[in-house]
Design an enzyme around this catalytic site. Structure first.
Site, mmCIF file in Angstrom:
data_model
loop_
_atom_site.group_PDB
_atom_site.id
_atom_site.type_symbol
_atom_site.label_atom_id
_atom_site.label_comp_id
_atom_site.label_asym_id
_atom_site.label_seq_id
_atom_site.Cartn_x
_atom_site.Cartn_y
_atom_site.Cartn_z
ATOM 1 N N LYS A 102 0.864 -1.191 0.000
ATOM 2 C CA LYS A 102 0.000 0.000 0.000
ATOM 3 C C LYS A 102 0.890 1.226 0.000
ATOM 4 O O LYS A 102 2.060 1.154 0.375
ATOM 5 C CB LYS A 102 -0.870 0.013 1.265
ATOM 6 C CG LYS A 102 -2.111 0.863 1.137
ATOM 7 C CD LYS A 102 -3.219 0.092 0.450
ATOM 8 C CE LYS A 102 -4.506 0.875 0.383
ATOM 9 N NZ LYS A 102 -5.627 -0.019 0.037
HETATM 10 P P1 NAD Z 1 -12.956 7.605 -3.162
HETATM 11 O O1 NAD Z 1 -11.886 8.608 -3.076
HETATM 12 O O2 NAD Z 1 -13.527 7.274 -4.506
HETATM 13 O O3 NAD Z 1 -14.178 7.996 -2.209
HETATM 14 C C1 NAD Z 1 -14.013 8.288 -0.855
HETATM 15 C C2 NAD Z 1 -15.343 8.828 -0.323
HETATM 16 O O4 NAD Z 1 -15.197 9.073 1.085
HETATM 17 C C3 NAD Z 1 -15.763 10.150 -0.954
HETATM 18 O O5 NAD Z 1 -17.161 10.183 -1.084
HETATM 19 C C4 NAD Z 1 -15.319 11.169 0.103
HETATM 20 O O6 NAD Z 1 -16.070 12.383 0.039
HETATM 21 C C5 NAD Z 1 -15.599 10.397 1.361
HETATM 22 N N1 NAD Z 1 -14.867 10.925 2.511
HETATM 23 C C6 NAD Z 1 -13.573 11.307 2.559
HETATM 24 N N2 NAD Z 1 -13.272 11.773 3.781
HETATM 25 C C7 NAD Z 1 -14.397 11.659 4.507
HETATM 26 C C8 NAD Z 1 -14.722 11.973 5.845
HETATM 27 N N3 NAD Z 1 -13.825 12.517 6.676
HETATM 28 N N4 NAD Z 1 -16.000 11.719 6.259
HETATM 29 C C9 NAD Z 1 -16.899 11.178 5.416
HETATM 30 N N5 NAD Z 1 -16.643 10.856 4.152
HETATM 31 C C10 NAD Z 1 -15.407 11.101 3.707
HETATM 32 O O7 NAD Z 1 -12.366 6.285 -2.461
HETATM 33 P P2 NAD Z 1 -12.841 4.783 -2.633
HETATM 34 O O8 NAD Z 1 -11.969 4.156 -3.660
HETATM 35 O O9 NAD Z 1 -14.320 4.735 -2.775
HETATM 36 O O10 NAD Z 1 -12.413 4.160 -1.236
HETATM 37 C C11 NAD Z 1 -13.248 4.234 -0.090
HETATM 38 C C12 NAD Z 1 -12.787 3.212 0.933
HETATM 39 O O11 NAD Z 1 -12.842 1.907 0.346
HETATM 40 C C13 NAD Z 1 -11.345 3.381 1.408
HETATM 41 O O12 NAD Z 1 -11.254 2.976 2.756
HETATM 42 C C14 NAD Z 1 -10.575 2.422 0.521
HETATM 43 O O13 NAD Z 1 -9.366 2.023 1.107
HETATM 44 C C15 NAD Z 1 -11.577 1.292 0.433
HETATM 45 N N6 NAD Z 1 -11.398 0.405 -0.722
HETATM 46 C C16 NAD Z 1 -11.418 0.884 -2.003
HETATM 47 C C17 NAD Z 1 -11.290 0.005 -3.054
HETATM 48 C C18 NAD Z 1 -11.366 0.448 -4.486
HETATM 49 O O14 NAD Z 1 -11.388 -0.425 -5.367
HETATM 50 N N7 NAD Z 1 -11.473 1.724 -4.792
HETATM 51 C C19 NAD Z 1 -11.105 -1.369 -2.822
HETATM 52 C C20 NAD Z 1 -11.095 -1.821 -1.493
HETATM 53 C C21 NAD Z 1 -11.248 -0.921 -0.463
#
Ligand code: NAD
Length: 410
Positions: A102
């Site tokens: 990561k």
């Molecule tokens: P992203 O950047 O597309 O979206 C993140 C979302 O969280 C946005 O809506 C943002 O406004 C919101 N956010 C950020 N800070 C915040 C806060 N303080 N309070 C409330 N909301 C907040 O990211 P993503 O890819 O959707 O990832 C989201 C989570 O899922 C992360 O923990 C990431 O590690 C996990 N994840 C993502 C993937 C992937 O394929 N993208 C895979 C596995 C896990």
């Protein structure tokens, strides 16, 4: 935060149940490599912008290391190490031939122009290109990184090492990305949830009241798939605020609003809800899908959901995990629930290496199979050892990584 202490807490809990030897335990928790680099760029203003980039490679006993890149002010070595180790366990839970990594850059990308973001990304690749690669370490999107950023990484890496689409996943479909990758994590979250509900007597998703924190890639796709199944999305939030409607939100209209306004906040015909209050709403299913460490010992007693699904990485602190367990609220752990993303990233990497493209139906069918098989394996272990699903998932993962480590030898 999903720091390394939290992840190791869950690791040790499972290791105790397995009676893991201290030698293997030490081998498994010790990270393979931690890298911290300067990613200074010239800003559009002509000023120097100084940023720090991180890449942590946790374990490579089962294959090349895999994990996202996050652009967020909280990125640091502890967070990257915690999330890298989570990737080791996650790839093992869904039985992919990978280890965990990561990284990211400590930056708020909203403060950068598109050209600055591109320069920053290319500079980062110049700094870490010799430790990543298709057979070494394969980054992917995470918080605040997307397909365009992956395209720049592929391009920059390829200028140094020659044509290498498999160096990164989550690329645009027009540039060696996989069909179905963008929606894979959200799709997998909903399939995982269906497996748990079927197994634990929770019934169908139709009519279930859901709340999602975070409306980025994962949260917004999960919302779409829940809506498709007739579940009722009663609240969602993002970094700018949240909205709630007891009758259920109109998800297609909400998606259009969020696209246009840059946030779910202010969606007409709804009431505002804070990110904190959303976690305490009376719903069937609560899905944290934003950042880590949001369910804590302070607010876990207020959770009124019947089921919790960790779409985000590390949203529950160990204390909150104990409280939810004691309160009899089943929790689907991140290392299984959000593994759909890395699973389809694996399919993308396979397609890139073979230079052969899969139809979307094949991607989704293979993803569904991985999610079903992983749930069945975890549920069996949970029953055998009478442990929660998270501990069971760690037992499965530690068993696989541990056996590979011992077979390879030190
Ligand atoms: P992203 O950047 O597309 O979206 C993140 C979302 O969280 C946005 O809506 C943002 O406004 C919101 N956010 C950020 N800070 C915040 C806060 N303080 N309070 C409330 N909301 C907040 O990211 P993503 O890819 O959707 O990832 C989201 C989570 O899922 C992360 O923990 C990431 O590690 C996990 N994840 C993502 C993937 C992937 O394929 N993208 C895979 C596995 C896990």
């Amino acid at each position: 935060m999903a720091g390394v202490d939290d992840v190791n807490h869950y690791f040790r809990k499972a290791a105790r149940v397995m009676d893991l030897s201290s030698r293997v335990e030490r081998l498994l928790v010790t990270p393979y490599r931690e890298v911290k680099v300067d990613v200074s760029i010239t800003l559009d203003s002509g000023e120097l912008g100084t940023f720090i980039g991180y890449r942590v490679q946790h374990d490579k006993s089962r294959g090349p290391m895999k994990g996202g890149l996050r652009y967020h002010p909280t990125v640091d070595m502890d967070e990257a190490l915690g999330l890298a180790s989570l990737m080791t366990w996650k790839t093992a839970v869904v039985n992919l031939p990978y280890g965990g990594a990561k990284g990211g850059i400590a930056v708020d990308p909203a403060t950068l122009s598109a050209r600055e973001l591109e320069r920053l990304t290319r500079r980062f690749v110049q700094q870490i290109h010799d430790i990543i690669g298709p057979q070494q370490d394969i980054p992917a999107p995470d918080v605040n990184t997307n397909a365009q950023i992956m395209a720049w990484i592929m391009d920059e890496y390829s200028t140094i090492h020659g044509f290498s689409p498999a160096v990164v996943t989550g690329k645009p479909v027009d540039l060696f990305g996989s069909r179905g990758r963008e929606e894979a994590t959200g799709r997998g979250v909903v399939w995982a949830l269906e497996e748990m509900l079927a197994d634990l007597g929770g019934g169908a998703l139709k009519g279930k009241r859901c709340a999602i924190q975070g409306f980025g890639n994962v949260g917004s796709w999960a919302a779409r798939f829940l809506h498709e199944r007739g579940a009722k999305l009663v609240a969602v939030s993002d970094v700018k605020g949240g909205v709630t409607s007891p009758e259920g939100l109109d998800v297609p209209a909400l998606l259009a609003h969020a696209r246009q306004a840059g946030s779910v906040a202010g969606f007409p015909g709804t009431d505002a809800v804070s990110n904190e209050d959303l976690l305490a709403l009376e719903v069937d299913i609560l899905i944290p899908a934003a950042l880590g460490g949001v369910l804590t010992k302070e607010n876990a007693k207020d959770v009124r959901a019947r089921w919790v699904v960790e779409a985000a990485n590390g949203p529950t602190t160990p204390e909150a995990d104990e409280i939810l367990h004691a309160r009899g609220i089943p929790l689907l752990p991140d290392i299984y629930a959000n593994a759909g993303g890395v699973t389809v990233s694996y399919f993308e990497w396979v397609q890139n290496i073979q230079q052969f493209t899969w139809e979307e139906d094949k991607v989704n069918a293979e993803l569904h199979r991985h999610m079903r098989e992983a749930y069945a394996t975890i549920a069996k272990v949970a029953r055998e050892h009478r442990v929660p699903l998270r501990t069971a998932a760690f037992i499965v993962a530690i068993g696989r990584v541990g056996r590979a480590t011992v077979l390879r030898g030190v």
